[in-house]
Design a protein around this motif. Structure first.
Motif, PDB file in Angstrom:
ATOM      1  N   ASN A  28       0.821  -1.216   0.000  1.00 53.89           N
ATOM      2  CA  ASN A  28       0.000   0.000   0.000  1.00 53.89           C
ATOM      3  C   ASN A  28       0.853   1.264   0.000  1.00 53.89           C
ATOM      4  OD1 ASN A  28      -2.226  -1.547  -0.059  1.00 53.89           O
ATOM      5  ND2 ASN A  28      -3.138  -0.770   1.837  1.00 53.89           N
ATOM      6  N   LEU A  32       0.814   3.986  -2.962  1.00 59.77           N
ATOM      7  CA  LEU A  32       0.516   5.408  -2.737  1.00 59.77           C
ATOM      8  C   LEU A  32       1.589   6.285  -3.376  1.00 59.77           C
ATOM      9  CD1 LEU A  32      -1.309   7.510  -1.439  1.00 59.77           C
ATOM     10  CD2 LEU A  32       0.015   7.297   0.670  1.00 59.77           C
ATOM     11  N   GLN A 151      -3.123   6.583   5.385  1.00 62.65           N
ATOM     12  CA  GLN A 151      -2.460   6.016   4.211  1.00 62.65           C
ATOM     13  C   GLN A 151      -3.460   5.256   3.322  1.00 62.65           C
ATOM     14  OE1 GLN A 151       1.178   3.473   4.747  1.00 62.65           O
ATOM     15  NE2 GLN A 151      -0.186   2.050   3.709  1.00 62.65           N
ATOM     16  N   LEU A 155      -4.668   6.367  -0.410  1.00 59.91           N
ATOM     17  CA  LEU A 155      -4.556   5.442  -1.542  1.00 59.91           C
ATOM     18  C   LEU A 155      -5.906   5.279  -2.236  1.00 59.91           C
ATOM     19  CD1 LEU A 155      -2.873   3.500  -3.218  1.00 59.91           C
ATOM     20  CD2 LEU A 155      -3.286   1.737  -1.515  1.00 59.91           C
ATOM     21  N   TYR A 159      -5.570   6.122  -5.992  1.00 60.43           N
ATOM     22  CA  TYR A 159      -5.223   4.831  -6.596  1.00 60.43           C
ATOM     23  C   TYR A 159      -5.047   5.002  -8.110  1.00 60.43           C
ATOM     24  CZ  TYR A 159      -5.550  -0.158  -7.628  1.00 60.43           C
ATOM     25  OH  TYR A 159      -5.308  -1.430  -8.078  1.00 60.43           O
TER      26      TYR A 159
END
Lengths: 474, 361
Positions: A28, A32, A151, A155, A159
């Motif tokens: 992740n 990001l 976070q 994201l 994304y």
């Protein structure tokens, strides 16, 4: 960074290489950073906008989760909406409204001078603004728990596969997938690869080969195109915009699947729709459902009188039109779509003097004539959408009516529309927009031939000049 | 054999067969296409069979504006000598493509090239391409032209140019796969499919009563992929007219020094091999003159003339009066006047003392 470039290929190789070796939490983090790199490749300054929007909605979401008082909660929601729509208003609509005001003042003999605001439109602002707003509204409505991790939320907003041209994801659908470890199944890997290949084919081969011929017809001051060429150009644009936009969505969904993430379907063979309502259930599904859930229903939906329902439909579609771009042609396109939906609703549900028994299915002829009429109504909509001005719409329509002939000098406009349209039709008719083409009859036997032919066509007709996706401007 | 293996075999065998079939078909198409036969490969074939006396290189203005038959005929009338000349003008070809092509001809046929006059197009006293090796020296639509005769060190030099990653990656991919007709011949196949498809469509539409409107544009030369339809002509005219806008003229920047320009280096390379070099002026309408009548361009012209004078390279001007009506798309000479231009050019070349001394055995 466009999907159909070498730069993106290099970017994807690095991102997927890292993705498959990193543990979940690091996946992740890496995604990001990659998403911000992807977005910053257009203009790194606009990263501040997306970060600001993310921060505001994350904090508002947290406060909405803690706050019990209805009035306070509403204030937090208003803050989020004002911030998001304010950014959208300044960057997308300020120049348009200022110019429209100046034009209006001029009509009344009040000279305010030309208004020129050099505001650059940040790529994808309409998409991520709506996406992040859906999160706050869902938390406000208590349909969604506020997310704990900044976070994960960042994201969700950024994304990269669907950041700049959708599909506009719902937090309730995408966030849980981002917050949990993902396993990529074999069938997901196949589907992802297929969607990427098919999406790129639609965009680069079909849309980009048709586009230059359509652009010629729509050149401002074009006085040479016959009515026949104009009509062909409108059909051509219908193919172009479908392949351009659905191509992007397919690539986005394909990239998601390669990461084990399911992104919502945005298109479902829209041109087979037999009425406006069905069309909007098949075209840009993520926007039409967003507008339904966050605009049409709050306005009252179809819960009030007939007139109120009609008003709600019209307002929703006008704002939907304006979402696409800051120009009067988009407003007109929204009005047109609204009128179509109202007309359809009136014809099917609200007429008392003639109503078709619901139990009787449509006959073949009825189905065909409904489809034929709907397809041409959609095409008329595309004329409004594509035209540079209201004057050009009238000009093209006039030529179709008064100068309709086929000119042999304009075969170069007809040819790509027929050739690439034919290829698209053949594949779409067989594969029916299936994520997994292996489910289609005959795939076992014909699959290798279909894939190889697609690859050869892509090799031959991949255009030398890379063109932006149409929806990037929105 | 299990089902799985059969399936795998089907998925490998069928695509392989199809790709191999296409590779063969593409090679056949390419061999007979205009792209190959009318470009440097075709000249090389001709040089293997006999001498070529003149090579004309340049843009589409040379491609459609010069009738080699009329030129050869006039040359024979003037000098009594039979000459063979080839027109290598091509739209969107670029300096590097011509440089690499000429270099390859010198490599394959050094002796023939020593006796062949290479004439490079000029318009309004300036070269059509002024790229240097520091620029992105190819047209994206015609990248294969550059790759065909590229060498490894050219590729390394190209990668050193500060340019877009996409352009560089595209050229590298083309270079690495250039032996496959599927890659090298794809543009040719694309153009062949389009051309044949449009021709078939025209025939079908003509049968159902469609006609071409009569317009002035049909007076443009029909060969070499020049667009004659009203839309194409309008696009071309708009392009030229846009270039004459005050903003466009004010934005002009000086061209790089002649020594750095690829076409100038090509002439030195030809000279180095002992072959004669000349520059032929193509005819252009007043719009093009207007674009090149600024102080910046006058300086460029002076610099180029001084450079060619210093090397004794002849510049062949054609004394033929034209007006803007002779350029239906404001770029290319009307078909009816091509023969006259070609004959005038032949006469001007015969009359040029400098060229005569260049062509001295």
């Amino acid at each position: 960074m466009l999907f159909n470039t070498w730069t993106f290929l290099a970017f994807a190789v690095v991102v997927f290489g890292l993705y498959y070796v990193l543990p979940f939490r690091w996946q992740n983090r890496m995604l990001l950073v990659a998403s911000y790199v992807f977005y910053g490749a257009w203009d790194w300054r606009f990263l501040s906008l997306i970060l600001f929007s993310t921060l505001v909605d994350f904090l508002v979401g947290r406060r909405l989760g803690q706050e019990a008082d209805a009035g306070r909660r509403r204030q937090w929601l208003v803050l989020s909406c004002v911030t998001n729509l304010g950014l959208l208003g300044v960057f997308k609509y300020l120049g348009f409204f200022a110019q429209s005001f100046a034009d209006l003042a001029h009509l009344f003999g009040w000279n305010v001078g030309p208004v020129t605001l050099h505001i650059v439109l940040p790529v994808g602002i309409s998409f991520y603004t709506f996406q992040t707003m859906s999160y706050t509204i869902d938390v406000y409505r208590r349909k969604l728990e506020p997310v704990e991790s900044f976070q994960d939320f960042a994201l969700f907003v950024a994304y990269f596969p669907q950041l700049v041209a959708g599909p506009i994801e719902r937090a309730s659908h995408l966030l849980p997938q981002l917050m949990q470890p993902r396993r990529i199944r074999r069938d997901q890997f196949f589907e992802g690869s297929w969607l990427i290949a098919w999406g790129l084919f639609k965009k680069a081969v079909v849309a980009d080969n048709i586009a230059p011929r359509i652009d010629e017809v729509f050149l401002p001051g074009n006085d040479w195109a016959t009515g026949g060429a104009c009509l062909v150009a409108i059909y051509g644009f219908a193919i172009q915009i479908y392949c351009d936009f659905s191509g992007y969505s397919d690539v986005a969904r394909g990239l998601g699947k390669l990461m084990g993430i399911d992104i919502m379907r945005n298109f479902q063979i829209p041109y087979i729709a037999t009425n406006p309502s069905e069309f909007w259930r098949r075209w840009h599904i993520s926007l039409s459902t967003w507008l339904r859930d966050y605009l049409y229903v709050p306005l009252g939906g179809n819960r009030g009188s007939k007139l109120q329902t009609y008003r709600n439909l019209l307002v929703t579609m006008i704002l939907g039109g304006l979402w696409h771009g800051a120009a009067w042609t988009f407003v007109l396109w929204g009005v047109y779509q609204g009128v179509l939906l109202i007309g359809h609703r009136w014809f099917v549900l609200d007429r008392k003097w003639f109503r078709r028994p619901e139990s009787r299915p449509l006959s073949m002829i009825e189905r065909f004539s409904s489809w034929f009429l709907m397809f041409h109504l959609v095409c008329l909509g595309w004329l409004i959408f594509r035209a540079k001005s209201v004057e050009q719409i009238g000009n093209i329509l006039r030529r179709i009516v008064s100068d309709f002939r086929i000119d042999l000098d304009e075969v170069h406009i007809l040819w790509p529309v027929l050739f690439f349209g034919g290829i698209l039709l053949a594949y779409d008719a067989w594969l029916r927009n299936a994520d997994d083409p292996r489910t289609r009859p005959g795939w076992k036997l014909l699959g290798p031939i279909a894939v190889t032919v697609l690859a050869i066509l892509a090799l031959v007709f991949w255009p030398p000049h890379i063109q932006q996706f149409i929806y990037f401007q929105f | 054999m299990g089902r799985r293996w059969k399936n795998l075999l089907w998925w490998i065998g069928v695509p392989s067969l199809l790709l191999a079939g296409c590779e063969i078909a593409f090679r056949v198409i390419e061999k007979h296409s205009y792209s190959r036969s009318a470009w440097y490969e075709g000249v090389s074939d001709r040089m293997s069979q006999g001498p070529v006396d003149f090579l004309f290189i340049g843009t589409s203005r040379t491609a459609v504006g010069l009738d080699t038959g009329a030129f050869e005929d006039e040359w024979r009338k003037q000098t009594g000598q039979d000459v063979v000349c080839v027109n290598l003008g091509r739209g969107f070809s670029g300096a590097a493509a011509h440089y690499f092509g000429l270099r390859e001809l010198i490599r394959r046929h050094p002796e023939s090239m020593r006796h062949c006059t290479v004439s490079i197009e000029m318009s309004t006293g300036l070269l059509p391409f002024h790229d240097t090796w520091k620029d992105d020296w190819y047209f994206p639509g015609n990248a294969q032209l550059v790759v065909d005769y590229m060498r490894w060190d050219d590729l390394v030099r190209f990668l050193g140019v500060e340019g877009a990653f996409d352009a560089q990656a595209g050229i590298v991919a083309r270079y690495l796969l250039r032996s496959s007709a599927l890659v090298a011949g794809r543009r040719t196949v694309q153009q062949t499919i389009e051309w044949r498809g449009q021709r078939a469509l025209r025939a079908i539409l003509a049968r159902v009563g469609a006609a071409a409107r009569t317009n002035a544009h049909s007076t443009l030369p029909a060969s070499r992929q020049l667009r004659q339809d009203a839309g194409g002509v309008k696009l071309q005219r708009d392009l030229i007219v846009d270039n004459t806008s005050a903003e466009a003229l004010a934005a002009q920047t000086p061209r790089p020094p002649c020594d750095e320009q690829i076409l100038c280096q090509a002439s030195l390379m030809l000279r180095g091999n002992g072959g004669p070099v000349a520059f032929h002026e193509v005819l252009v309408p007043s719009y093009v003159w207007r674009v090149n009548d600024t102080e910046v361009r006058r300086n460029d012209r002076r610099e180029f003339t001084a450079w060619s004078d210093s090397l004794g390279l002849p510049i062949i001007s054609v004394p033929m009066a034209v007006n803007d009506d002779d350029f239906p798309d404001l770029s290319h000479l009307r078909r009816e006047r091509v023969g006259e231009y070609s004959r005038s050019l032949a006469r001007a070349m015969v009359a040029s003392d400098r060229l005569a001394s260049e062509r001295k055995p």
